[in-house]
Design an enzyme around this catalytic site. Structure first.
Site, PDB file in Angstrom:
ATOM      1  N   ARG A  72     -50.451  82.633  62.728  1.00 23.84           N
ATOM      2  CA  ARG A  72     -49.419  81.798  63.355  1.00 23.84           C
ATOM      3  C   ARG A  72     -48.027  82.349  63.076  1.00 23.84           C
ATOM      4  O   ARG A  72     -47.115  82.153  63.875  1.00 23.84           O
ATOM      5  CB  ARG A  72     -49.484  80.353  62.818  1.00 23.84           C
ATOM      6  CG  ARG A  72     -50.633  79.546  63.374  1.00 23.84           C
ATOM      7  CD  ARG A  72     -50.568  78.123  62.863  1.00 23.84           C
ATOM      8  NE  ARG A  72     -49.247  77.573  63.108  1.00 23.84           N
ATOM      9  CZ  ARG A  72     -48.680  76.598  62.391  1.00 23.84           C
ATOM     10  NH1 ARG A  72     -49.318  76.063  61.392  1.00 23.84           N
ATOM     11  NH2 ARG A  72     -47.486  76.153  62.689  1.00 23.84           N
ATOM     12  N   ASN A  95     -39.048  81.519  63.663  1.00 23.49           N
ATOM     13  CA  ASN A  95     -38.279  80.284  63.810  1.00 23.49           C
ATOM     14  C   ASN A  95     -37.031  80.458  64.670  1.00 23.49           C
ATOM     15  O   ASN A  95     -36.346  79.478  64.959  1.00 23.49           O
ATOM     16  CB  ASN A  95     -37.917  79.714  62.431  1.00 23.49           C
ATOM     17  CG  ASN A  95     -39.143  79.149  61.734  1.00 23.49           C
ATOM     18  OD1 ASN A  95     -40.203  78.989  62.351  1.00 23.49           O
ATOM     19  ND2 ASN A  95     -39.016  78.853  60.451  1.00 23.49           N
TER      20      ASN A  95
HETATM   21  C1  UD1 Z   1     -38.214  74.183  59.810  1.00 20.16           C
HETATM   22  C2  UD1 Z   1     -38.994  75.457  59.867  1.00 20.16           C
HETATM   23  C3  UD1 Z   1     -39.925  75.565  58.671  1.00 20.16           C
HETATM   24  C4  UD1 Z   1     -39.162  75.371  57.368  1.00 20.16           C
HETATM   25  C5  UD1 Z   1     -38.292  74.110  57.411  1.00 20.16           C
HETATM   26  C6  UD1 Z   1     -37.366  73.986  56.231  1.00 20.16           C
HETATM   27  C7  UD1 Z   1     -39.220  75.863  62.243  1.00 20.16           C
HETATM   28  C8  UD1 Z   1     -40.138  75.915  63.408  1.00 20.16           C
HETATM   29  N1  UD1 Z   1     -39.781  75.474  61.078  1.00 20.16           N
HETATM   30  O1  UD1 Z   1     -39.165  73.117  59.862  1.00 20.16           O
HETATM   31  O2  UD1 Z   1     -40.521  76.865  58.705  1.00 20.16           O
HETATM   32  O3  UD1 Z   1     -40.072  75.220  56.322  1.00 20.16           O
HETATM   33  O4  UD1 Z   1     -37.471  74.117  58.596  1.00 20.16           O
HETATM   34  O5  UD1 Z   1     -36.570  75.113  56.113  1.00 20.16           O
HETATM   35  O6  UD1 Z   1     -38.046  76.180  62.336  1.00 20.16           O
HETATM   36  N2  UD1 Z   1     -37.602  65.174  58.145  1.00 20.16           N
HETATM   37  C9  UD1 Z   1     -37.555  63.815  58.309  1.00 20.16           C
HETATM   38  N3  UD1 Z   1     -37.442  63.320  59.567  1.00 20.16           N
HETATM   39  C10 UD1 Z   1     -37.372  64.118  60.659  1.00 20.16           C
HETATM   40  C11 UD1 Z   1     -37.413  65.518  60.482  1.00 20.16           C
HETATM   41  C12 UD1 Z   1     -37.529  66.027  59.205  1.00 20.16           C
HETATM   42  O7  UD1 Z   1     -37.621  63.067  57.336  1.00 20.16           O
HETATM   43  O8  UD1 Z   1     -37.271  63.581  61.775  1.00 20.16           O
HETATM   44  C13 UD1 Z   1     -37.737  65.717  56.764  1.00 20.16           C
HETATM   45  C14 UD1 Z   1     -39.007  66.543  56.567  1.00 20.16           C
HETATM   46  O9  UD1 Z   1     -40.113  65.733  56.288  1.00 20.16           O
HETATM   47  C15 UD1 Z   1     -38.607  67.424  55.416  1.00 20.16           C
HETATM   48  C16 UD1 Z   1     -37.108  67.660  55.640  1.00 20.16           C
HETATM   49  O10 UD1 Z   1     -36.686  66.656  56.562  1.00 20.16           O
HETATM   50  O11 UD1 Z   1     -38.781  66.744  54.205  1.00 20.16           O
HETATM   51  C17 UD1 Z   1     -36.742  69.002  56.198  1.00 20.16           C
HETATM   52  O12 UD1 Z   1     -37.568  69.307  57.299  1.00 20.16           O
HETATM   53  P1  UD1 Z   1     -37.035  70.111  58.555  1.00 20.16           P
HETATM   54  O13 UD1 Z   1     -35.806  70.877  58.227  1.00 20.16           O
HETATM   55  O14 UD1 Z   1     -36.992  69.179  59.710  1.00 20.16           O
HETATM   56  O15 UD1 Z   1     -38.226  71.125  58.791  1.00 20.16           O
HETATM   57  P2  UD1 Z   1     -38.682  71.644  60.189  1.00 20.16           P
HETATM   58  O16 UD1 Z   1     -37.482  71.707  61.061  1.00 20.16           O
HETATM   59  O17 UD1 Z   1     -39.882  70.918  60.645  1.00 20.16           O
END
Ligand code: UD1
Length: 422
Positions: free
Chosen positions: A401, A23
């Protein structure tokens, strides 16, 4: 489709080195698009998501070379601002490439992102952020097209904390005109590491690693690396995964090249479970105790308990005496591994989309199982390693992955895992 055959019941003894953070490396690869000249990234794990990211950059017109985990990206000849849909759909972090691309080219298009099947994973926060910076957004049947000839700094508050959202908007704001403040930002160590490197190359980012990040944009001028190198920090999730395996089977297991400071909550959790643990500046040693105690786990944004370790620790709790509550607060739908572990003999009751009760201690039986995502995939590998008999794990692309040549590394410690390419 490759699969693993695993002989259960072998102890893990010796030392295992942690790779660079998936990440972290993925975001550094995306950040290369902010640059005028070539950037060098070291300690990049050779895993499937990184291969996809490199392919994505090549399709955009970047020159990408790799030797022994050192990746160079030259973005001088970017020829398109559209992400290749087939590649982008294969990993969720592809969305991170859009921020720098938009900032650099003034437009960008991408498909609906793919990746792990762990809940809804919307992108509304990204879209809100880009809109606040002045981008027009068109949603099409196949994805999104953004256009922003002039990105403007803004004061933006995330309604929910998002890791990739924070990184993406931080990178977009780096080349925007004026000041951006990102509030309720994520504070993961990979974010501060990225900001530190960008600052070395001309960016002006303050507060990365806290919940308020301030970025003074360059007004469109790309960054210049001038030979500087981005060092990928150790993968705290890989290290945490090995901690869980060590607590299950360590005899003892020494985890090296890691940063224990990034794992304080999982370490305290293991101590509460009665796991013997020693640590130094860049290593942790764990052994499997005779008896594990039950403990409750609640996932949180950093520095809380990482959601990416939740399934592995739930597996560990199946071997603890008593009842433990696992509460997943980051992603709904991230308990879908429970049914498979139950088929192996675990007693996990999924109460709702976010909570599960684990009753232990339950011996596990070998089975054929399918990896649903990277982390549950590794939890299944852990389950097969402690189960009695021979298990088969399908869809190991998911494990590949995030974990580099995992079977070779664990076999050196005493595991018996065979990769079969069919
Ligand atoms: C990143 C990590 C992943 C980890 C996660 C939480 C990477 C590539 N992946 O994923 O391994 O599990 O952080 O630590 O770095 N959300 C929304 N709207 C958005 C974006 C997110 O509602 O536009 C929500 C998601 O559904 C989730 C929460 O926010 O419930 C946190 O997700 P997020 O921190 O965005 O995860 P990722 O960045 O995808």
């Amino acid at each position: 489709m490759a699969y693993f055959i695993v002989q259960g019941g072998k102890k893990l003894k010796g030392s295992i080195k942690v790779n660079g953070a998936k990440n972290g490396a993925l975001k550094s690869l995306a950040a290369s698009l902010l640059f005028k000249d070539e950037i060098k990234i070291t300690n990049v794990p050779r895993i499937e998501d990184v291969f996809r990211a490199e392919e994505l950059l090549r399709k955009l017109g970047c020159e990408v070379a790799q030797k022994n985990g050192v990746v160079t990206v030259n973005p001088e000849k970017i020829k398109t601002a559209s992400l290749d849909p087939e590649i982008a759909k294969r990993f969720r972090a592809s969305i991170v490439f859009i921020g720098p691309l938009l900032a650099r080219k003034g437009n960008a298009s991408f498909p609906h992102p793919g990746g792990c099947v762990i809940g809804k994973r919307p992108i509304d926060l990204f879209l809100e952020g880009w809109r606040a910076m002045g981008s027009k957004i068109e949603e099409t049947k196949n994805g999104y097209t953004l256009s922003a000839p002039r990105l403007m700094g803004c004061d933006f508050t995330f309604r929910n904390i998002s890791v990739t959202g924070t990184e993406t908007l931080m990178m977009t704001a780096t080349l925007a005109k004026g000041k951006t403040i990102l509030r309720n930002a994520a504070s993961e160590p990979e974010i501060s590491a990225l900001a530190k490197f960008l600052n070395m190359c001309g960016a002006k980012i303050k507060g990365a690693g806290t919940h308020a990040i301030e970025i003074q944009g360059t007004g469109g001028r790309p960054l210049e690396a001038k030979g500087k190198t981005m060092q990928t920090i150790p993968d705290r999730i890989e290290a945490g995964s090995f901690l869980a395996l060590g607590a299950l089977l360590g005899d003892p297991l020494r985890i090296t090249n890691c940063d224990p400071e990034h794992l304080e909550v999982p370490i305290q959790t293991l101590k509460a479970m009665g796991v013997p643990l020693k640590k130094g500046e860049s290593w942790i040693e764990v052994s499997s105790p005779k008896k594990l105690k039950s403990v409750d786990i609640k996932t949180r944004e950093y520095p809380g308990f990482p959601t990416d370790l939740q399934s592995l620790f739930a597996l560990l709790l199946t071997q603890a005496e008593g009842e433990s509550l696992v509460h997943e607060t980051v992603f709904e739908g991230r308990l879908n591994y429970a049914e498979d572990l139950n088929r192996m003999g675990a007693k996990i009751t999924v109460c709702d989309l976010t909570r599960a009760l684990v009753r232990g201690k339950t011996p596990l039986r070998a089975r054929e199982i399918e990896s649903p995502d990277i982390r549950a995939g590794l939890a299944f590998l852990g389950a097969a390693l402690i189960a009695k008999g021979e298990s088969r794990i399908n869809n190991i692309y998911q494990i590949d992955r995030g974990y580099e040549r995992i079977e070779e590394r664990l076999n050196k410690l005493g595991a018996e895992i065979t990769r079969v390419n069919s």
